[in-house]
Design an enzyme around this catalytic site. Structure first.
Site, PDB file in Angstrom:
ATOM      1  N   SER A   1     -28.750 -34.422  68.153  1.00  0.00           N
ATOM      2  CA  SER A   1     -29.357 -35.587  68.774  1.00  0.00           C
ATOM      3  C   SER A   1     -28.878 -35.791  70.140  1.00  0.00           C
ATOM      4  CB  SER A   1     -28.754 -36.801  68.001  1.00  0.00           C
ATOM      5  OG  SER A   1     -29.117 -37.792  68.628  1.00  0.00           O
TER       6      SER A   1
ATOM      7  N   TYR B   1     -22.283 -40.689  62.954  1.00  0.00           N
ATOM      8  CA  TYR B   1     -23.487 -39.888  62.766  1.00  0.00           C
ATOM      9  C   TYR B   1     -23.593 -38.834  64.080  1.00  0.00           C
ATOM     10  CZ  TYR B   1     -28.543 -38.759  63.822  1.00  0.00           C
ATOM     11  OH  TYR B   1     -29.580 -38.137  64.322  1.00  0.00           O
TER      12      TYR B   1
HETATM   13  P1  NAP Z   1     -37.579 -39.226  58.866  1.00  0.00           P
HETATM   14  O1  NAP Z   1     -38.717 -39.480  59.531  1.00  0.00           O
HETATM   15  O2  NAP Z   1     -36.726 -40.535  58.161  1.00  0.00           O
HETATM   16  O3  NAP Z   1     -37.426 -38.178  57.866  1.00  0.00           O
HETATM   17  C1  NAP Z   1     -36.320 -37.733  57.164  1.00  0.00           C
HETATM   18  C2  NAP Z   1     -36.560 -36.744  56.361  1.00  0.00           C
HETATM   19  O4  NAP Z   1     -35.357 -36.155  55.861  1.00  0.00           O
HETATM   20  C3  NAP Z   1     -37.474 -36.960  55.153  1.00  0.00           C
HETATM   21  O5  NAP Z   1     -38.329 -35.725  54.692  1.00  0.00           O
HETATM   22  C4  NAP Z   1     -36.628 -37.109  53.959  1.00  0.00           C
HETATM   23  O6  NAP Z   1     -37.429 -36.812  52.661  1.00  0.00           O
HETATM   24  C5  NAP Z   1     -35.548 -36.302  54.368  1.00  0.00           C
HETATM   25  N1  NAP Z   1     -34.130 -36.590  53.797  1.00  0.00           N
HETATM   26  C6  NAP Z   1     -33.714 -37.750  53.870  1.00  0.00           C
HETATM   27  N2  NAP Z   1     -32.354 -37.587  53.156  1.00  0.00           N
HETATM   28  C7  NAP Z   1     -32.400 -36.490  52.570  1.00  0.00           C
HETATM   29  C8  NAP Z   1     -31.357 -35.811  51.767  1.00  0.00           C
HETATM   30  N3  NAP Z   1     -30.293 -36.479  51.243  1.00  0.00           N
HETATM   31  N4  NAP Z   1     -31.696 -34.646  51.536  1.00  0.00           N
HETATM   32  C9  NAP Z   1     -32.647 -33.872  51.685  1.00  0.00           C
HETATM   33  N5  NAP Z   1     -33.736 -34.377  52.648  1.00  0.00           N
HETATM   34  C10 NAP Z   1     -33.592 -35.488  52.776  1.00  0.00           C
HETATM   35  O7  NAP Z   1     -36.326 -38.787  60.140  1.00  0.00           O
HETATM   36  P2  NAP Z   1     -36.712 -37.943  61.516  1.00  0.00           P
HETATM   37  O8  NAP Z   1     -36.842 -39.014  62.332  1.00  0.00           O
HETATM   38  O9  NAP Z   1     -37.866 -37.121  61.191  1.00  0.00           O
HETATM   39  O10 NAP Z   1     -35.358 -37.293  61.441  1.00  0.00           O
HETATM   40  C11 NAP Z   1     -35.297 -35.633  61.194  1.00  0.00           C
HETATM   41  C12 NAP Z   1     -34.057 -35.514  61.975  1.00  0.00           C
HETATM   42  O11 NAP Z   1     -34.340 -35.443  63.514  1.00  0.00           O
HETATM   43  C13 NAP Z   1     -32.730 -35.755  61.464  1.00  0.00           C
HETATM   44  O12 NAP Z   1     -31.558 -34.853  61.131  1.00  0.00           O
HETATM   45  C14 NAP Z   1     -32.197 -36.905  62.326  1.00  0.00           C
HETATM   46  O13 NAP Z   1     -30.932 -37.031  62.414  1.00  0.00           O
HETATM   47  C15 NAP Z   1     -32.784 -36.103  63.593  1.00  0.00           C
HETATM   48  N6  NAP Z   1     -32.951 -36.781  64.662  1.00  0.00           N
HETATM   49  C16 NAP Z   1     -33.813 -37.896  64.958  1.00  0.00           C
HETATM   50  C17 NAP Z   1     -34.234 -38.775  65.784  1.00  0.00           C
HETATM   51  C18 NAP Z   1     -35.167 -39.723  66.051  1.00  0.00           C
HETATM   52  O14 NAP Z   1     -34.943 -40.520  66.904  1.00  0.00           O
HETATM   53  N7  NAP Z   1     -36.082 -40.103  64.975  1.00  0.00           N
HETATM   54  C19 NAP Z   1     -33.508 -38.450  67.058  1.00  0.00           C
HETATM   55  C20 NAP Z   1     -32.532 -37.476  67.198  1.00  0.00           C
HETATM   56  C21 NAP Z   1     -32.283 -36.560  66.020  1.00  0.00           C
HETATM   57  P3  NAP Z   1     -38.175 -38.025  51.938  1.00  0.00           P
HETATM   58  O15 NAP Z   1     -39.426 -38.057  52.674  1.00  0.00           O
HETATM   59  O16 NAP Z   1     -38.266 -37.361  50.428  1.00  0.00           O
HETATM   60  O17 NAP Z   1     -37.269 -39.117  52.023  1.00  0.00           O
END
Ligand code: NAP
Length: 255
Positions: free
Chosen positions: A147, A160
């Protein structure tokens, strides 16, 4: 980019950045195995879209990345899927993407929330990677997701962001340890991206979205399509000399 007929395992591929990565990898000719935690229907929809729109093979498996004790069962299911669908026992690219957020200041943080973040964002990634390495093909790659919050600080993200910082160090180490097998390891550090992950915070505080856009050189919040193609690039032949790197993909936030 050329067709490559490789197989990627993407954790958290049912939604958000993992879902978009599945599409961009498939577009480049990669078959995908995505994992989901609870949203089986969303995962099935991704599998169908990969098959129908991108004409690549795909499969979905349930995984709780925070439950290291469940990994043995997960890897036995993965072996069956690789054998049944691809007639192989190995895959090429590991994308450690699954994650959750927890916005809490240090005075609000509880041990339970901290442990959950630790298990999902660090311990789970570490041991999933450990168990994946023997069934990864030589010359494959690992892409970990960090991140922008490891480079700059924002309120309520200390736990986090610290876990993501640990993943950055881990990435450098595996880049060196796996190099004798030609396996590269890199890290994508997204800025704020509109997904279900950021929706609660943006809905509760619309001004945060404006503030982030104002602090971003390109003047907006990111979308999943800003990220998936970069992950696909890191898995491509064009990135063969990129190893052990942190690539921030944020439109230039807080430059
Ligand atoms: P998201 O849309 O909320 O999707 C989260 C994904 O992770 C979903 O496929 C979910 O599965 C899965 N998941 C959640 N908890 C889990 C667990 N305990 N075990 C296995 N799978 C799990 O999130 P996103 O924004 O795509 O984020 C993806 C990654 O990018 C994360 O590591 C996050 O920290 C990082 N990130 C995000 C942002 C941002 O602004 N969005 C910025 C920086 C970094 P289900 O669909 O089955 O719930």
């Amino acid at each position: 980019m050329k067709l490559n007929n490789k197989i990627a395992l993407i954790t958290g591929g049912s939604r958000g950045l993992g879902r978009n990565s599945a599409f961009r990898l498939a577009e480049n000719g990669t078959d995908v195995i995505i994992t989901y935690h609870q949203q089986a229907e969303a995962a099935d929809a991704v599998v169908k879209e990969v098959e129908n729109q991108f004409k690549r093979r795909a499969a979905a498996l349930q995984l709780d990345v925070g439950e290291v004790g469940s990994f043995e069962h997960f890897f036995s299911q993965l072996s069956n899927v690789l054998k049944d669908n691809w007639n192989t026992d190995k895959f090429d690219f590991l994308i450690n993407n699954a994650g959750i957020g927890a916005r809490m200041t240090i005075d609000q943080m509880t041990e339970a929330v901290f442990d959950n973040l630790f298990n999902i964002h660090f311990k789970g990634v570490y041991f999933l990677t450990q168990k994946a390495i023997p069934i990864m093909k030589d010359n494959g790659c690992v892409v970990n997701i960090s991140s922008g919050l490891t480079r700059f600080s924002m309120p309520s993200q200390s736990a986090y962001a610290s876990m993501k910082g640990a993943i950055e160090v881990f990435t450098k180490y595996i880049a060196k340890e796996l190099a004798p097998r030609g396996i590269r390891a890199n890290l994508v550090a997204p800025g704020a991206i509109e997904t279900d992950f950021t929706k609660p915070a943006f809905d509760a505080n619309p001004h945060v979205k404006e503030m982030i856009a104002a602090q971003t050189a390109l003047g907006r919040i990111g979308v999943p399509d800003d990220i998936g193609g970069v992950i696909a690039f890191l898995c491509s032949e064009e990135a063969r000399w990129v190893n052990g790197q942190r690539l921030e993909v944020s439109g230039g936030i807080f430059l």
